[in-house]
Enzyme design. Structure first.
Site, PDB file in Angstrom:
ATOM      1  N   HIS A 149       1.836   4.582  -2.865  1.00 15.29           N
ATOM      2  CA  HIS A 149       1.932   6.029  -2.638  1.00 15.29           C
ATOM      3  C   HIS A 149       3.334   6.540  -2.976  1.00 15.29           C
ATOM      4  O   HIS A 149       3.496   7.585  -3.619  1.00 15.29           O
ATOM      5  CB  HIS A 149       1.630   6.355  -1.175  1.00 15.29           C
ATOM      6  CG  HIS A 149       0.200   6.160  -0.780  1.00 15.29           C
ATOM      7  ND1 HIS A 149      -0.852   6.711  -1.478  1.00 15.29           N
ATOM      8  CD2 HIS A 149      -0.354   5.482   0.266  1.00 15.29           C
ATOM      9  CE1 HIS A 149      -1.994   6.377  -0.889  1.00 15.29           C
ATOM     10  NE2 HIS A 149      -1.719   5.622   0.166  1.00 15.29           N
ATOM     11  N   HIS A 166       0.826  -1.208   0.000  1.00 16.82           N
ATOM     12  CA  HIS A 166       0.000   0.000   0.000  1.00 16.82           C
ATOM     13  C   HIS A 166       0.863   1.262   0.000  1.00 16.82           C
ATOM     14  O   HIS A 166       0.675   2.164  -0.829  1.00 16.82           O
ATOM     15  CB  HIS A 166      -0.909  -0.012   1.231  1.00 16.82           C
ATOM     16  CG  HIS A 166      -1.877   1.126   1.276  1.00 16.82           C
ATOM     17  ND1 HIS A 166      -3.145   1.053   0.743  1.00 16.82           N
ATOM     18  CD2 HIS A 166      -1.760   2.391   1.790  1.00 16.82           C
ATOM     19  CE1 HIS A 166      -3.766   2.209   0.920  1.00 16.82           C
ATOM     20  NE2 HIS A 166      -2.948   3.030   1.557  1.00 16.82           N
ATOM     21  N   GLU A 167       1.805   1.309   0.924  1.00 16.87           N
ATOM     22  CA  GLU A 167       2.656   2.502   1.018  1.00 16.87           C
ATOM     23  C   GLU A 167       3.602   2.616  -0.169  1.00 16.87           C
ATOM     24  O   GLU A 167       3.942   3.716  -0.593  1.00 16.87           O
ATOM     25  CB  GLU A 167       3.455   2.468   2.332  1.00 16.87           C
ATOM     26  CG  GLU A 167       2.601   2.496   3.588  1.00 16.87           C
ATOM     27  CD  GLU A 167       1.656   3.689   3.625  1.00 16.87           C
ATOM     28  OE1 GLU A 167       2.045   4.776   3.151  1.00 16.87           O
ATOM     29  OE2 GLU A 167       0.523   3.529   4.117  1.00 16.87           O
TER      30      GLU A 167
END
Length: 429
Positions: free
Chosen positions: A21, A17-18
């Site tokens: 980003h 997920h990170e």
């Protein structure tokens, strides 16, 4: 080991997920000050800096974050071109959505592996037994019916059929089935069952009355029954399903029962007297469950994995809709403890089950993070959409109040799922 498996699942999903980003921020030219796997203080010796970014592993392995220059609305923008707020609305929207999109993409990549590694094939949703006075009996279902669609959604196995029934308590659902080659459409209204308020229909999957296990010291063992025996009839009545056989034992009143048994192709009779155990009459047998373990080729696995992921996403949206409309109880929700338990159980069930669980959680994480709630990625996307319409950003005060409300909702949700976890773990509820 359950804790280890839980940390593996959470660690991989948060990292992905990170990373989404992070990659999109770098592509947009945003300065990333810190990339942390985990929350809280940095573990000594587990950090390094490369370029403008410090990479760290933090003490609490229940999350992670990417710290971008100028992303906090509380910070006064300096006007630097590498700050988050200096980028266009479209660039910021792509950065905000990247984490969730990456989790969703991961689910589509993982699910085909489930079929390549191998999984147990359930087969079609064939009705084996219809409980007396149940919604299914009132709707006209019969043993042998094969469920093909529920509310227009294709049914490939019992898992999907029972899930759609569970999320539709006290709601009319349209069921298309195959009965001996003839198509029929029935209207089923599942009743609300248990305090979880999930739908129950009285439809039971096909399961032959074949003995899989004997409980030591109880009448079945003493009476000469053996594992793999097939119960063909009880007191002269033909047995079609395990539940039918089980019900006859339970309602025997402790009187002698004559079983017609098939063993190694030969038939014989056994007379057994049920005994009271746990408040009901039993003879001490458990069913034999036949599941076929099957591996699939690459192309077939990709096709089946894609289909299963889309079906899982569809069920996730249905469940969300039911929860938001209060049609399902919030007691059905689970948090970290539930995920930990499921991780341990899936790992013990095999690699394919563990991968399937990780894919499902990754998909749910991606979808939930896109909800338009401040403090979630979807909340930031909502702010950016409003900014695009207004041609200017929301005021700092409005954003602060919205973030506070979003944080309160999130904390409330965490409290609810934590309470549910505790009740399941310590009180078996």
């Amino acid at each position: 080991m359950t804790l280890v498996y839980f940390l593996i699942v959470i660690g991989i999903l948060v990292f992905v997920h990170e990373l989404g980003h992070f990659i999109m921020a770098k592509r947009a030219g945003v300065r990333v000050e810190k990339f942390s796997l985990g929350m809280g203080p940095t573990i000594p010796g587990l950090s390094f800096k490369k370029g403008d970014t410090e990479y760290v592993i933090s003490a609490l392995p229940l999350g992670g974050y990417v710290k971008m220059a100028g992303e906090n609305p509380d910070e006064e923008p300096t006007g630097a071109t590498d700050e988050f707020q200096s980028k266009t609305i479209w660039q910021r929207a792509k950065i905000a959505a990247a984490g969730s999109v990456t989790n969703i993409v991961l689910a589509f990549l993982l699910m085909p592996l489930v079929f390549m590694v191998g999984t147990y094939a359930e087969g079609p949703a064939k009705v084996g037994y219809v409980e007396k006075a149940s919604p299914a009996e009132k709707a006209g279902f019969q043993a042998g019916d094969i469920i093909e669609e529920i509310n227009g959604r294709r049914i490939s196995d019992w898992t999907k059929a029972l899930t759609l029934i569970a999320v539709n308590p006290d709601t009319d659902v349209t069921v298309t089935l195959d009965r001996g080659g003839e198509k029929k459409v029935l209207s089923l209204r599942p009743t609300e069952a248990t305090e979880l308020r999930i739908g129950s229909s009285g439809l039971i999957p096909d399961m032959a009355a074949e003995i899989g296990r004997l409980r030591p010291g109880l009448p079945a063992e003493k009476g000469g029954l053996k594992v793999n025996d097939k119960i063909l009839a009880v007191n002269g009545k033909t047995i079609y399903h395990w539940n039918q056989f089980s019900l006859m034992v339970k309602e025997s009143g402790g009187k002698n029962l004559t079983f017609l048994v098939e063993r190694d192709g030969k038939r014989g009779e056994k007379t057994i007297t049920p005994v009271m155990d746990g408040g009901r009459y039993v003879i001490g047998v458990e069913p034999f469950v036949r599941l076929v373990f099957k591996k699939y080729g690459f192309a077939e696995s990709v096709r089946m994995g894609f289909t299963r992921t889309v079906e899982t996403a569809d069920l996730t949206f249905i469940t969300l809709k039911k929860l938001l409309s209060f049609s399902l109880s919030i007691k059905t929700l689970g948090g970290p403890v539930m995920i930990a338990q499921m991780s341990g159980q899936a790992a013990s069930a095999g690699l394919s089950a563990f991968i399937a669980l990780m894919a499902t959680i990754s998909l749910s994480l991606g979808i939930l993070n896109l909800l338009p709630i401040p403090v979630l990625d979807g909340g930031l996307l909502l702010f950016l959409a409003v900014e695009a319409v207004r041609k200017k950003p929301l005021s700092r005060k409005v954003m602060e109040v919205s973030q506070s409300i979003g944080a309160a909702l999130l904390i409330s949700l965490i409290a609810v799922v934590s309470y549910n976890d505790v009740m399941r773990l310590f009180f078996n509820k």
